[in-house]
Design a protein around this motif. Sequence first.
Motif, PDB file in Angstrom:
ATOM      1  N   LYS A 161     -13.933   0.034  -9.009  1.00  0.00           N
ATOM      2  CA  LYS A 161     -14.514  -1.279  -9.372  1.00  0.00           C
ATOM      3  C   LYS A 161     -15.327  -1.193 -10.635  1.00  0.00           C
ATOM      4  O   LYS A 161     -15.822  -0.303 -11.116  1.00  0.00           O
ATOM      5  CB  LYS A 161     -15.398  -1.797  -8.243  1.00  0.00           C
ATOM      6  N   GLN A 184     -11.409   5.950   1.714  1.00  0.00           N
ATOM      7  CA  GLN A 184     -10.859   4.705   1.154  1.00  0.00           C
ATOM      8  C   GLN A 184     -11.959   3.873   0.512  1.00  0.00           C
ATOM      9  O   GLN A 184     -11.787   3.329  -0.587  1.00  0.00           O
ATOM     10  CB  GLN A 184     -10.160   3.897   2.241  1.00  0.00           C
ATOM     11  N   GLU A 185     -13.107   3.757   1.172  1.00  0.00           N
ATOM     12  CA  GLU A 185     -14.221   2.990   0.625  1.00  0.00           C
ATOM     13  C   GLU A 185     -14.761   3.625  -0.655  1.00  0.00           C
ATOM     14  O   GLU A 185     -15.088   2.925  -1.613  1.00  0.00           O
ATOM     15  CB  GLU A 185     -15.343   2.840   1.654  1.00  0.00           C
ATOM     16  N   ILE A 186     -14.851   4.950  -0.681  1.00  0.00           N
ATOM     17  CA  ILE A 186     -15.318   5.656  -1.876  1.00  0.00           C
ATOM     18  C   ILE A 186     -14.386   5.371  -3.055  1.00  0.00           C
ATOM     19  O   ILE A 186     -14.853   5.080  -4.162  1.00  0.00           O
ATOM     20  CB  ILE A 186     -15.431   7.176  -1.598  1.00  0.00           C
ATOM     21  N   SER A 192       0.861  -1.185   0.000  1.00  0.00           N
ATOM     22  CA  SER A 192       0.000   0.000   0.000  1.00  0.00           C
ATOM     23  C   SER A 192       0.895   1.232   0.000  1.00  0.00           C
ATOM     24  O   SER A 192       2.061   1.165   0.375  1.00  0.00           O
ATOM     25  CB  SER A 192      -0.942   0.006   1.202  1.00  0.00           C
ATOM     26  N   LYS A 196     -12.325   2.774  -3.431  1.00  0.00           N
ATOM     27  CA  LYS A 196     -12.452   1.365  -3.806  1.00  0.00           C
ATOM     28  C   LYS A 196     -13.679   1.117  -4.669  1.00  0.00           C
ATOM     29  O   LYS A 196     -13.618   0.410  -5.672  1.00  0.00           O
ATOM     30  CB  LYS A 196     -12.499   0.474  -2.566  1.00  0.00           C
ATOM     31  N   LYS A 197     -14.814   1.727  -4.281  1.00  0.00           N
ATOM     32  CA  LYS A 197     -16.046   1.572  -5.065  1.00  0.00           C
ATOM     33  C   LYS A 197     -15.907   2.219  -6.438  1.00  0.00           C
ATOM     34  O   LYS A 197     -16.395   1.690  -7.432  1.00  0.00           O
ATOM     35  CB  LYS A 197     -17.228   2.183  -4.327  1.00  0.00           C
ATOM     36  N   GLU A 235     -12.221   8.127  10.878  1.00  0.00           N
ATOM     37  CA  GLU A 235     -13.479   7.747  10.239  1.00  0.00           C
ATOM     38  C   GLU A 235     -13.577   8.343   8.827  1.00  0.00           C
ATOM     39  O   GLU A 235     -14.013   7.672   7.893  1.00  0.00           O
ATOM     40  CB  GLU A 235     -14.648   8.220  11.109  1.00  0.00           C
ATOM     41  N   LEU A 243     -11.284   6.321   6.503  1.00  0.00           N
ATOM     42  CA  LEU A 243     -11.891   5.031   6.145  1.00  0.00           C
ATOM     43  C   LEU A 243     -12.973   5.209   5.090  1.00  0.00           C
ATOM     44  O   LEU A 243     -13.066   4.414   4.147  1.00  0.00           O
ATOM     45  CB  LEU A 243     -12.459   4.348   7.385  1.00  0.00           C
ATOM     46  N   GLU A 244     -13.788   6.239   5.238  1.00  0.00           N
ATOM     47  CA  GLU A 244     -14.860   6.480   4.265  1.00  0.00           C
ATOM     48  C   GLU A 244     -14.295   6.858   2.898  1.00  0.00           C
ATOM     49  O   GLU A 244     -14.787   6.398   1.871  1.00  0.00           O
ATOM     50  CB  GLU A 244     -15.815   7.561   4.768  1.00  0.00           C
TER      51      GLU A 244
END
Length: 63
Positions: free
Chosen positions: A63, A55-57, A12, A59-60, A49, A52-53
């Motif tokens: 995809k 990172q999720e955005i 990473s 990743k989505k 927090e 983390l959010e």
Amino acid sequence: MGRKRKDLVDKSTPLILRVDNKTLFLLCEKLNIDFDSNAEAFDDDTKKEIILEIQEIVKKFVK
């Protein structure tokens, strides 16, 4: 000699991202993250927090 190094894809990379607080306030409101808009800075738990959010955005998005 030495040990075998990991491939870049298996690692990473830390990135530095500067975002203005107005945008962070909107992000927190949208994601229901509690924050104190009257504080001098975001507290560590809120920053974690938010990270983390984000990172999720990302990743989505990829995809």
